[in-house]
Design a protein around this motif. Structure first.
Motif, PDB file in Angstrom:
ATOM      1  N   ILE A 143     -52.988  32.554 -80.702  1.00 55.88           N
ATOM      2  CA  ILE A 143     -52.634  31.730 -81.693  1.00 55.88           C
ATOM      3  C   ILE A 143     -51.829  32.175 -82.722  1.00 55.88           C
ATOM      4  O   ILE A 143     -52.194  33.414 -83.544  1.00 55.88           O
ATOM      5  CB  ILE A 143     -54.128  31.246 -82.375  1.00 55.88           C
ATOM      6  N   PRO A 144     -50.816  31.872 -83.135  1.00 52.96           N
ATOM      7  CA  PRO A 144     -49.811  32.467 -84.312  1.00 52.96           C
ATOM      8  C   PRO A 144     -50.279  31.835 -85.436  1.00 52.96           C
ATOM      9  O   PRO A 144     -50.702  30.657 -85.522  1.00 52.96           O
ATOM     10  CB  PRO A 144     -48.570  31.620 -83.918  1.00 52.96           C
ATOM     11  N   LEU A 145     -50.233  32.759 -86.670  1.00 58.09           N
ATOM     12  CA  LEU A 145     -50.627  32.485 -87.926  1.00 58.09           C
ATOM     13  C   LEU A 145     -49.444  31.944 -88.611  1.00 58.09           C
ATOM     14  O   LEU A 145     -48.263  32.515 -88.620  1.00 58.09           O
ATOM     15  CB  LEU A 145     -51.219  33.439 -88.527  1.00 58.09           C
ATOM     16  N   SER A 146     -49.701  30.812 -89.549  1.00 57.52           N
ATOM     17  CA  SER A 146     -48.566  30.308 -90.329  1.00 57.52           C
ATOM     18  C   SER A 146     -48.246  31.153 -91.467  1.00 57.52           C
ATOM     19  O   SER A 146     -47.221  31.318 -92.022  1.00 57.52           O
ATOM     20  CB  SER A 146     -48.908  28.914 -91.006  1.00 57.52           C
ATOM     21  N   CYS A 147     -49.442  32.121 -92.108  1.00 57.91           N
ATOM     22  CA  CYS A 147     -49.151  33.011 -93.014  1.00 57.91           C
ATOM     23  C   CYS A 147     -49.770  34.524 -92.266  1.00 57.91           C
ATOM     24  O   CYS A 147     -50.941  34.422 -92.172  1.00 57.91           O
ATOM     25  CB  CYS A 147     -49.850  32.602 -94.255  1.00 57.91           C
ATOM     26  N   ARG A 157     -52.573  46.791 -91.746  1.00 59.24           N
ATOM     27  CA  ARG A 157     -51.622  46.633 -90.629  1.00 59.24           C
ATOM     28  C   ARG A 157     -51.461  45.019 -90.821  1.00 59.24           C
ATOM     29  O   ARG A 157     -52.239  44.278 -91.003  1.00 59.24           O
ATOM     30  CB  ARG A 157     -52.249  46.564 -89.163  1.00 59.24           C
ATOM     31  N   THR A 158     -50.206  44.344 -90.517  1.00 60.80           N
ATOM     32  CA  THR A 158     -49.895  43.010 -90.641  1.00 60.80           C
ATOM     33  C   THR A 158     -50.351  42.241 -89.418  1.00 60.80           C
ATOM     34  O   THR A 158     -49.996  42.900 -88.276  1.00 60.80           O
ATOM     35  CB  THR A 158     -48.480  42.753 -90.910  1.00 60.80           C
ATOM     36  N   ALA A 163     -55.274  36.727 -80.761  1.00 59.51           N
ATOM     37  CA  ALA A 163     -55.582  36.789 -79.401  1.00 59.51           C
ATOM     38  C   ALA A 163     -56.849  36.235 -79.017  1.00 59.51           C
ATOM     39  O   ALA A 163     -57.995  36.485 -79.572  1.00 59.51           O
ATOM     40  CB  ALA A 163     -55.295  38.154 -78.561  1.00 59.51           C
ATOM     41  N   ILE A 164     -57.039  35.153 -78.260  1.00 61.53           N
ATOM     42  CA  ILE A 164     -58.439  34.491 -77.843  1.00 61.53           C
ATOM     43  C   ILE A 164     -58.526  34.574 -76.350  1.00 61.53           C
ATOM     44  O   ILE A 164     -57.483  34.841 -75.598  1.00 61.53           O
ATOM     45  CB  ILE A 164     -58.622  32.959 -78.061  1.00 61.53           C
ATOM     46  N   GLU A 165     -59.899  34.647 -75.937  1.00 60.21           N
ATOM     47  CA  GLU A 165     -59.932  34.794 -74.410  1.00 60.21           C
ATOM     48  C   GLU A 165     -60.730  33.456 -74.100  1.00 60.21           C
ATOM     49  O   GLU A 165     -61.057  32.541 -74.499  1.00 60.21           O
ATOM     50  CB  GLU A 165     -61.184  35.849 -74.186  1.00 60.21           C
ATOM     51  N   ALA A 166     -60.663  33.029 -72.679  1.00 59.78           N
ATOM     52  CA  ALA A 166     -60.967  32.326 -71.946  1.00 59.78           C
ATOM     53  C   ALA A 166     -62.542  32.234 -72.054  1.00 59.78           C
ATOM     54  O   ALA A 166     -63.089  32.995 -71.869  1.00 59.78           O
ATOM     55  CB  ALA A 166     -60.344  32.003 -70.384  1.00 59.78           C
TER      56      ALA A 166
END
Length: 256
Positions: A143-147, A157-158, A163-166
């Motif tokens: 899942i990308p973060l908008s910010c 760390r930025t 990351a998510i798992e099934a």
């Protein structure tokens, strides 16, 4: 979830005691009646019939969606109007001005009132009855973060994605998203109103019509500080400092 299990058990027992012909005769064509008929109606094809579990799931959803969320939303709207007497008076004048010669108002006319629509939508944005929904991931994903955020636990760390798992449970923070301007703008742009939401908003407007035209809502003195508490999937009010007294909304209701 004990209440859901209880309703499922009672529903099975009720349906099991009636012959299908008698049940068909007894059922009305309301939304729950149609769902139950879809379990055994001989005029339907086998592929169109709902299973017992599907019918019970639909009925439970109707009860939770209509009763819990609408009543919860109404409580917070009355609270918001009690805090803003000017808005309450303006809403009452609009509602009373829309009443026909028989002292009633139709669904189309009720839906078309602009100020009431604004009151409902803004109250639902600020005091949405469902603060979050849970979802289960069907596959591994990112899942990308908008910010991007800075993680102090990893030395600054930025982090730009998660990351998510099934099979992982995810909570979607509806309450936060509706209060965040960027998220609200994207939601308004990309999605139209769902039919269930339209139905719920119309029901909410009907409640407002009858109560606002008959009663005045104000805050008591001294005015308690209300806090929002998520109970199960709905948002309930509590008085700050009196949480042990349970859910409550302190308002002064006066007959007009």
């Amino acid at each position: 979830m004990s209440g859901v299990r209880c309703s499922n058990s009672a529903g099975r027992e009720f349906c099991g005691k009636l012959e299908h012909s008698a049940l068909l005769t007894a059922l009305t064509l309301d939304i729950i009646g149609i769902a139950v008929r879809s379990n055994f109606d001989p005029t339907l094809k086998p592929t169109q019939l709902l299973s017992d579990d599907e019918v019970l799931a639909q009925i439970t959803m109707f009860l939770l969606a209509v009763h819990e969320t609408t009543s919860g939303a109404a409580v917070w709207i009355f609270y918001a109007l009690a805090r803003n007497p000017t808005a309450q008076l303006k809403l009452r004048e609009e509602l009373q001005g829309a009443i026909d010669g028989e002292g009633d108002i139709g669904a189309e006319e009720l839906s078309a009132l602009p100020y009431q629509d604004k009151v409902c939508r803004e109250s639902l944005r600020l005091f949405g009855p469902v603060p979050y929904v849970a979802r289960v991931s069907l596959k591994d994903d990112i899942i990308p973060l908008s910010c991007p955020i800075i993680d102090p636990e990893t030395g600054g760390r930025t982090i730009e994605s998660i990351a998510i798992e099934a099979g992982q449970m995810l909570n979607v923070p509806i309450d936060y998203m509706l209060r965040d301007k960027a998220s609200t703008d994207r939601t308004r742009t990309n999605r139209g109103p769902a039919s269930a939401i339209v139905f719920a908003v119309l029901e909410l407007k009907a409640i407002l019509f009858f109560l606002i035209c008959s009663f005045d809502f104000s805050l008591p003195e001294p005015t308690p500080e209300m806090i929002r508490h998520a109970q199960a999937i709905t948002l309930r009010p509590m008085v700050k400092g009196k949480e042990d007294e349970g859910f409550r909304m302190d308002l002064v209701v006066s007959l007009l």
